[in-house]
Design an enzyme around this catalytic site. Structure first.
Site, PDB file in Angstrom:
ATOM      1  N   LYS A  70       1.744   1.823  -5.019  1.00  0.00           N
ATOM      2  CA  LYS A  70       2.134   1.951  -6.461  1.00  0.00           C
ATOM      3  C   LYS A  70       1.508   1.825  -7.489  1.00  0.00           C
ATOM      4  O   LYS A  70       2.243   2.662  -8.986  1.00  0.00           O
ATOM      5  CB  LYS A  70       2.460  -0.097  -6.095  1.00  0.00           C
ATOM      6  N   ASP A 125       0.623  -1.193   0.067  1.00  0.00           N
ATOM      7  CA  ASP A 125      -0.442   0.101   0.205  1.00  0.00           C
ATOM      8  C   ASP A 125       1.071   1.281   0.097  1.00  0.00           C
ATOM      9  O   ASP A 125       0.886   2.440   0.401  1.00  0.00           O
ATOM     10  CB  ASP A 125      -1.040  -0.241   1.271  1.00  0.00           C
ATOM     11  N   GLU A 126       1.766   1.428  -0.864  1.00  0.00           N
ATOM     12  CA  GLU A 126       2.696   2.578  -0.496  1.00  0.00           C
ATOM     13  C   GLU A 126       2.909   3.410  -1.608  1.00  0.00           C
ATOM     14  O   GLU A 126       2.672   4.577  -1.673  1.00  0.00           O
ATOM     15  CB  GLU A 126       4.346   2.219  -1.082  1.00  0.00           C
ATOM     16  N   ASP A 163       2.650  14.897   2.119  1.00  0.00           N
ATOM     17  CA  ASP A 163       1.187  15.547   2.088  1.00  0.00           C
ATOM     18  C   ASP A 163       0.775  14.691   3.587  1.00  0.00           C
ATOM     19  O   ASP A 163       0.561  15.651   4.004  1.00  0.00           O
ATOM     20  CB  ASP A 163       0.099  16.440   2.060  1.00  0.00           C
ATOM     21  N   GLY A 216      -4.510  -4.492  -3.742  1.00  0.00           N
ATOM     22  CA  GLY A 216      -5.823  -3.604  -3.805  1.00  0.00           C
ATOM     23  C   GLY A 216      -4.649  -1.770  -4.753  1.00  0.00           C
ATOM     24  O   GLY A 216      -4.368  -1.475  -3.623  1.00  0.00           O
ATOM     25  N   HIS A 217      -4.990  -1.286  -5.613  1.00  0.00           N
ATOM     26  CA  HIS A 217      -3.951   0.029  -6.080  1.00  0.00           C
ATOM     27  C   HIS A 217      -4.910   0.441  -6.528  1.00  0.00           C
ATOM     28  O   HIS A 217      -5.756   0.608  -7.958  1.00  0.00           O
ATOM     29  CB  HIS A 217      -3.513  -0.426  -7.200  1.00  0.00           C
ATOM     30  N   THR A 218      -4.540   1.754  -5.597  1.00  0.00           N
ATOM     31  CA  THR A 218      -5.728   2.898  -6.175  1.00  0.00           C
ATOM     32  C   THR A 218      -5.824   4.038  -7.065  1.00  0.00           C
ATOM     33  O   THR A 218      -3.785   4.642  -7.053  1.00  0.00           O
ATOM     34  CB  THR A 218      -5.784   3.649  -5.099  1.00  0.00           C
ATOM     35  N   ARG A 240       2.247 -28.759  -6.631  1.00  0.00           N
ATOM     36  CA  ARG A 240       2.121 -29.316  -7.745  1.00  0.00           C
ATOM     37  C   ARG A 240       0.941 -30.146  -8.073  1.00  0.00           C
ATOM     38  O   ARG A 240       0.855 -31.008  -8.726  1.00  0.00           O
ATOM     39  CB  ARG A 240       3.007 -30.855  -8.626  1.00  0.00           C
ATOM     40  N   GLN A 296       1.906  -6.310  -3.279  1.00  0.00           N
ATOM     41  CA  GLN A 296       2.362  -6.165  -1.619  1.00  0.00           C
ATOM     42  C   GLN A 296       3.490  -5.722  -1.568  1.00  0.00           C
ATOM     43  O   GLN A 296       4.126  -4.543  -2.353  1.00  0.00           O
ATOM     44  CB  GLN A 296       2.416  -7.798  -1.284  1.00  0.00           C
ATOM     45  N   ASN A 320      -5.407  -9.989  -3.669  1.00  0.00           N
ATOM     46  CA  ASN A 320      -5.403  -9.658  -2.427  1.00  0.00           C
ATOM     47  C   ASN A 320      -4.698  -8.269  -2.680  1.00  0.00           C
ATOM     48  O   ASN A 320      -4.798  -7.448  -1.406  1.00  0.00           O
ATOM     49  CB  ASN A 320      -3.882 -10.230  -1.729  1.00  0.00           C
ATOM     50  N   ARG A 369      -5.595   0.660   8.323  1.00  0.00           N
ATOM     51  CA  ARG A 369      -4.038   0.060   8.271  1.00  0.00           C
ATOM     52  C   ARG A 369      -3.876   0.672   9.288  1.00  0.00           C
ATOM     53  O   ARG A 369      -3.352   1.845   9.903  1.00  0.00           O
ATOM     54  CB  ARG A 369      -3.268   0.678   6.927  1.00  0.00           C
TER      55      ARG A 369
HETATM   56  P1  GDP Z   1      -0.859   0.393  -3.412  1.00  0.00           P
HETATM   57  O1  GDP Z   1      -1.631  -0.981  -2.981  1.00  0.00           O
HETATM   58  O2  GDP Z   1       0.795   0.615  -3.296  1.00  0.00           O
HETATM   59  O3  GDP Z   1      -1.044   1.051  -4.740  1.00  0.00           O
HETATM   60  O4  GDP Z   1      -1.144   1.620  -2.902  1.00  0.00           O
HETATM   61  P2  GDP Z   1      -2.910   1.361  -2.178  1.00  0.00           P
HETATM   62  O5  GDP Z   1      -3.414   2.627  -3.437  1.00  0.00           O
HETATM   63  O6  GDP Z   1      -3.348   0.477  -1.382  1.00  0.00           O
HETATM   64  O7  GDP Z   1      -2.808   2.904  -1.283  1.00  0.00           O
HETATM   65  C1  GDP Z   1      -1.997   3.673  -1.132  1.00  0.00           C
HETATM   66  C2  GDP Z   1      -3.216   4.710  -1.069  1.00  0.00           C
HETATM   67  O8  GDP Z   1      -2.429   6.493  -0.605  1.00  0.00           O
HETATM   68  C3  GDP Z   1      -4.377   4.724  -1.719  1.00  0.00           C
HETATM   69  O9  GDP Z   1      -5.751   5.415  -1.291  1.00  0.00           O
HETATM   70  C4  GDP Z   1      -3.859   6.789  -3.273  1.00  0.00           C
HETATM   71  O10 GDP Z   1      -5.121   7.326  -3.716  1.00  0.00           O
HETATM   72  C5  GDP Z   1      -3.346   6.788  -2.693  1.00  0.00           C
HETATM   73  N1  GDP Z   1      -2.423   8.294  -2.212  1.00  0.00           N
HETATM   74  C6  GDP Z   1      -0.799   7.782  -3.000  1.00  0.00           C
HETATM   75  N2  GDP Z   1      -0.186   8.788  -3.313  1.00  0.00           N
HETATM   76  C7  GDP Z   1      -0.511   9.225  -2.599  1.00  0.00           C
HETATM   77  C8  GDP Z   1      -0.296  10.753  -2.387  1.00  0.00           C
HETATM   78  O11 GDP Z   1       1.026  11.385  -2.274  1.00  0.00           O
HETATM   79  N3  GDP Z   1      -1.031  11.685  -1.343  1.00  0.00           N
HETATM   80  C9  GDP Z   1      -2.111  11.136  -0.690  1.00  0.00           C
HETATM   81  N4  GDP Z   1      -2.875  12.194  -0.162  1.00  0.00           N
HETATM   82  N5  GDP Z   1      -2.731  10.333  -1.601  1.00  0.00           N
HETATM   83  C10 GDP Z   1      -2.373   9.461  -1.775  1.00  0.00           C
HETATM   84  P1  IMO Z   2      -1.016  -4.163  -2.068  1.00  0.00           P
HETATM   85  O1  IMO Z   2      -0.892  -4.829  -3.541  1.00  0.00           O
HETATM   86  C1  IMO Z   2      -1.127  -4.891   2.050  1.00  0.00           C
HETATM   87  C2  IMO Z   2      -0.642  -8.771   3.661  1.00  0.00           C
HETATM   88  C3  IMO Z   2      -2.307  -9.511   3.940  1.00  0.00           C
HETATM   89  C4  IMO Z   2      -1.880  -9.932   5.370  1.00  0.00           C
HETATM   90  C5  IMO Z   2      -0.988 -10.864   4.967  1.00  0.00           C
HETATM   91  C6  IMO Z   2      -1.269 -11.642   3.804  1.00  0.00           C
HETATM   92  O2  IMO Z   2      -2.048  -3.542  -2.791  1.00  0.00           O
HETATM   93  O3  IMO Z   2       0.273  -3.662  -1.982  1.00  0.00           O
HETATM   94  P2  IMO Z   2      -2.902 -12.598   1.912  1.00  0.00           P
HETATM   95  O4  IMO Z   2      -4.605 -12.666   1.883  1.00  0.00           O
HETATM   96  O5  IMO Z   2      -1.745 -12.390   0.962  1.00  0.00           O
HETATM   97  O6  IMO Z   2      -2.558 -13.759   2.435  1.00  0.00           O
HETATM   98  O7  IMO Z   2      -2.443 -11.982   3.289  1.00  0.00           O
HETATM   99  O8  IMO Z   2      -0.476  -9.958   3.186  1.00  0.00           O
HETATM  100  N1  IMO Z   2      -1.316  -8.030   2.415  1.00  0.00           N
HETATM  101  C7  IMO Z   2      -1.164  -6.843   1.898  1.00  0.00           C
HETATM  102  N2  IMO Z   2      -1.028  -5.816   2.484  1.00  0.00           N
HETATM  103  N3  IMO Z   2      -0.518  -4.472   0.721  1.00  0.00           N
HETATM  104  C8  IMO Z   2      -1.011  -5.753   0.383  1.00  0.00           C
HETATM  105  O9  IMO Z   2      -1.242  -5.633  -1.433  1.00  0.00           O
HETATM  106  C9  IMO Z   2      -1.707  -7.061  -0.114  1.00  0.00           C
HETATM  107  N4  IMO Z   2      -2.064  -8.069   0.005  1.00  0.00           N
HETATM  108  C10 IMO Z   2      -1.738  -8.259   0.417  1.00  0.00           C
HETATM  109  O10 IMO Z   2      -2.888  -7.878   4.926  1.00  0.00           O
HETATM  110  O11 IMO Z   2      -1.198  -9.413   6.159  1.00  0.00           O
HETATM  111 MG    MG Z   3      -2.756  -1.192  -1.655  1.00  0.00          MG
END
Ligand code: GDP
Ligand code: IMO
Ligand code: MG
Length: 422
Positions: free
Chosen positions: A16, A13-14, A331, A40-42, A143, A223, A38, A303
């Site tokens: 990406k 959730d960085e 921010d 979730g890329h926003t 396998r 992840q 698993n 989170r």
């Molecule tokens: P991912 O899994 O690495 O793609 O990240 P997620 O989408 O799960 O979570 C990142 C969250 O941060 C999302 O809600 C994005 O819209 C948001 N986001 C990404 N970059 C920024 C930023 O620079 N500032 C703010 N406020 N939100 C951001």
């Molecule tokens: P993105 O791509 C954050 C975490 C779960 C749990 C562990 C194992 O959006 O960054 P799983 O369902 O994979 O067996 O769960 O990994 N996890 C994530 N945490 N972002 C994700 O994906 C994740 N995918 C799995 O919360 O701790």
């Molecule tokens: Mg995510």
């Protein structure tokens, strides 16, 4: 732009998805190589929010080829739902998406086993997304899994699924869970198989041609580094290689065809699910949650949040070979008077400048902090590096140096335009 591997440098959730969307402008092909739904890329395009789970975030830009590689585990019903959802929002998903024949399939018994094992673990649970990821990769390694190539071959699929359902129903019964109906699962998966057949292909050959043509390929990691099955905080990890090497094995593109690695990290730290998080801090969590931020994109769970951990990100640079950094959510720290950064761990009298492998030890470790003055100015309108307050720039410079890679992107909001190339 060259062939770029993008990885998460923390616990997922960085941001990406946002960075992939920005970098896709310069790319021809975007590939997912591991994980499943698993993830979730926003991505925000204006006010419209898109959350991608299996489909590469590159799909939101026109004329880009998107590939779900062999290393991904695919829930076919989830994938059909995701394609339909995107189409409803006006996004084209047709000859721009390809799914590997050899990607393994996630079945309802994987999801059920995932849930049952978590219950059995009780307080030691991993906190999975319950998408069946662990059991699906388990079958792959043992396998005994079924792959997309099996799903699109109707006769073969029926025969193999029957055996799998019989076997897994015995396991489910042992857990005290309800057995599955072969008829129902078969009907739903056959329908999804028919829907997905046009997308399924030999993606290794497709990517090889792209490499030969000199296309620019972006490998979209899911992840993060510390959720890696080998390099993460085992057993509190996911079941795939989320680090840079996974991009090669999960796509069939060789290491010597890769040009650089971009590491995405937040200006602070978050983690969803269980397991050690040395810099966890309730005040930061409360502050970010009160802003409506840091809720899981896949499960909606709040989170866990903490200060930036440079011991962790330095480790991430080591195992991924990160060249360039994209720092997001800057921010989020705008209102703080003082900002802490973890520069080491301490367990009693012993100090660590790397992430210890023993999770019990890591959970015991106390962070050693350096302090930075906050900038206390909104940054979301900054469009150039020099628009950022001097204190923000100092902070970014410090965390990049501590991490050991070059600052490449500074992100000050979820939108495309809130992206500063440094
Ligand atoms: P991912 O899994 O690495 O793609 O990240 P997620 O989408 O799960 O979570 C990142 C969250 O941060 C999302 O809600 C994005 O819209 C948001 N986001 C990404 N970059 C920024 C930023 O620079 N500032 C703010 N406020 N939100 C951001
Ligand atoms: P993105 O791509 C954050 C975490 C779960 C749990 C562990 C194992 O959006 O960054 P799983 O369902 O994979 O067996 O769960 O990994 N996890 C994530 N945490 N972002 C994700 O994906 C994740 N995918 C799995 O919360 O701790
Ligand atoms: Mg995510």
């Amino acid at each position: 732009m060259s062939n770029t591997i993008l990885v998460g440098a923390q616990w997922g959730d960085e941001g990406k998805g946002k960075i992939i969307d920005v970098l896709t402008e310069q790319a021809d092909v975007v590939v997912r190589t591991q994980g499943g739904n698993n993830a979730g890329h926003t991505v925000f395009l204006g006010k419209q929010k898109y959350v991608l789970h299996l489909i590469p975030s590159g799909i939101l830009r026109k004329k880009k080829t998107c590939v779900i590689g062999n290393g991904v585990v695919v829930d076919p019903i989830g994938l059909v739902g995701e394609i339909e959802g995107l189409r409803k929002l006006g996004i084209k998903v047709s000859d721009n998406l390809f799914v590997s024949e050899t990607a393994h399939i996630v079945f309802p018994y994987h999801r059920e086993l995932d849930a049952q094992r978590e219950v059995l673990k009780g307080k030691n649970k991993i906190g999975t997304t319950k998408r069946g990821i662990g059991p699906a990769y388990g079958d792959k390694a043992a396998r005994v899994g079924l792959r997309m190539i099996d799903l699109i071959n109707a006769d073969r699929f029926e025969e193999r699924l029957r055996i799998k359902i019989t076997e897994n129903n015995e396991v489910l019964k042992a857990f005290g869970a309800k057995p599955l109906s072969f008829k129902d699962v078969h009907a739903a998966y056959r329908q999804a198989g028919d829907y997905l057949r046009p997308f399924v292909t030999n993606t290794v050959v497709l990517l090889h041609h792209a490499v030969r043509r000199g296309d620019d390929i972006l490998f979209e990691g899911a992840q993060g580094t510390f959720l890696d099955i080998d390099h993460g905080t085992y057993p509190y990890v996911t079941s795939s290689n989320t680090t840079a090497g996974g991009a090669c094995t999960g796509s069939g593109v060789a290491p010597n065809r890769m040009d650089r690695v971009v590491g995405v990290m937040k200006a602070y730290t978050t983690r969803v699910g269980e397991g050690p998080l040395p810099t966890e801090n309730a005040e930061i969590a409360d502050m970010l949650h009160a802003m409506g931020r840091e809720f899981g994109a896949t499960t909606g769970r709040p989170r866990r949040c903490g200060w930036f951990d440079s011991v962790a990100t330095r480790h991430a640079t080591m195992v991924n070979g990160i060249d360039d950094l994209a720092i997001t959510n800057i921010d989020g720290l705008d209102s703080l008077e003082t900002i802490k950064v973890c520069i080491g761990y301490r367990d009693g009298r012993k100090r660590y400048d790397y992430v210890p492998n023993d999770v019990e030890l890591l959970a015991r470790c106390e962070p050693v902090y350096a302090e930075f003055p906050g900038w206390r100015t909104p940054t979301h309108n900054a469009r150039k590096y020099k628009d950022l307050p001097a204190k923000t720039r100092s902070y970014l410079k410090a965390i990049s140096e501590l991490t050991g890679a070059k600052l490449f992107i500074a992100s000050v909001g979820p939108g495309r335009d809130q992206t500063i190339f440094v």
